[in-house]
Design a protein around this motif. Structure first.
Motif, PDB file in Angstrom:
ATOM      1  N   UNK A 173       0.825  -1.209   0.000  1.00 36.94           N
ATOM      2  CA  UNK A 173       0.000   0.000   0.000  1.00 36.94           C
ATOM      3  C   UNK A 173       0.857   1.256   0.000  1.00 36.94           C
ATOM      4  N   UNK A 174       0.421   2.223  -0.789  1.00 35.45           N
ATOM      5  CA  UNK A 174       1.043   3.533  -0.769  1.00 35.45           C
ATOM      6  C   UNK A 174       2.404   3.627  -1.436  1.00 35.45           C
ATOM      7  N   UNK A 175       2.818   2.586  -2.133  1.00 34.29           N
ATOM      8  CA  UNK A 175       4.123   2.602  -2.806  1.00 34.29           C
ATOM      9  C   UNK A 175       3.891   2.598  -4.316  1.00 34.29           C
ATOM     10  N   UNK A 176       4.360   3.651  -4.969  1.00 34.33           N
ATOM     11  CA  UNK A 176       4.247   3.687  -6.427  1.00 34.33           C
ATOM     12  C   UNK A 176       5.325   2.796  -7.031  1.00 34.33           C
ATOM     13  N   UNK A 177       5.106   2.383  -8.249  1.00 34.02           N
ATOM     14  CA  UNK A 177       6.103   1.546  -8.923  1.00 34.02           C
ATOM     15  C   UNK A 177       7.412   2.318  -9.094  1.00 34.02           C
ATOM     16  N   UNK A 178       7.310   3.617  -9.308  1.00 33.03           N
ATOM     17  CA  UNK A 178       8.514   4.434  -9.446  1.00 33.03           C
ATOM     18  C   UNK A 178       9.285   4.495  -8.129  1.00 33.03           C
ATOM     19  N   UNK A 179       8.581   4.699  -7.026  1.00 36.95           N
ATOM     20  CA  UNK A 179       9.223   4.809  -5.719  1.00 36.95           C
ATOM     21  C   UNK A 179       9.823   3.471  -5.258  1.00 36.95           C
ATOM     22  N   UNK A 180       9.249   2.386  -5.722  1.00 35.64           N
ATOM     23  CA  UNK A 180       9.723   1.061  -5.309  1.00 35.64           C
ATOM     24  C   UNK A 180      11.105   0.733  -5.876  1.00 35.64           C
ATOM     25  N   UNK A 181      11.431   1.291  -7.036  1.00 32.09           N
ATOM     26  CA  UNK A 181      12.710   1.002  -7.698  1.00 32.09           C
ATOM     27  C   UNK A 181      12.968  -0.499  -7.770  1.00 32.09           C
TER      28      UNK A 181
END
Length: 118
Positions: free
Chosen positions: A27-35
């Motif tokens: 939850x709350x993690x964008x694919x970009x932020x996840x790296x």
């Protein structure tokens, strides 16, 4: 080297190849932020095992044993993780739960260490 890290922690170059090992997207993690380099959701514990465990530390040993049995049936994914470790040297297994000691990434790392030494 296999590392484990909570996906909500900032990515670092030292993470090497980053693999999310949760069945459900955090939850709350964008694919970009996840790296992420890879989302290997099918290596995660079965829904039934995950729900039974419920992140209860009292069930940890039994969970790890049951998950190990499930992993023995996921030979291709286990082999894929071993190949990634050989290729990238450092593979970080990412998870989303709050418990840093009792989660599937820790159990998976220990299983992989056992497979490597067998």
């Amino acid at each position: 080297m296999l590392k484990v890290k909570r996906i909500y922690e900032a990515p670092e170059q030292a993470d090497g190849f980053r693999v999310l090992v949760d069945r459900v997207w955090p939850r709350g993690v964008s694919k970009e932020r996840a790296h992420l380099d890879l989302w290997l959701k099918d290596v995660a514990p079965s829904d039934a095992l995950r729900k039974w465990f419920g992140h209860d530390p009292k069930r940890w040993a039994e969970f790890a044993a049951k998950y190990g049995k499930e992993l023995k049936g996921k030979k291709e994914m286990v082999q894929q993780l071993r190949q990634l470790e050989a290729e990238y040297e450092t593979v970080t297994l990412l998870y989303s739960t709050h418990d840093k000691e009792h989660n599937q990434a820790v159990a998976l790392r220990e299983f992989l260490k056992g497979v490597r030494s067998s």
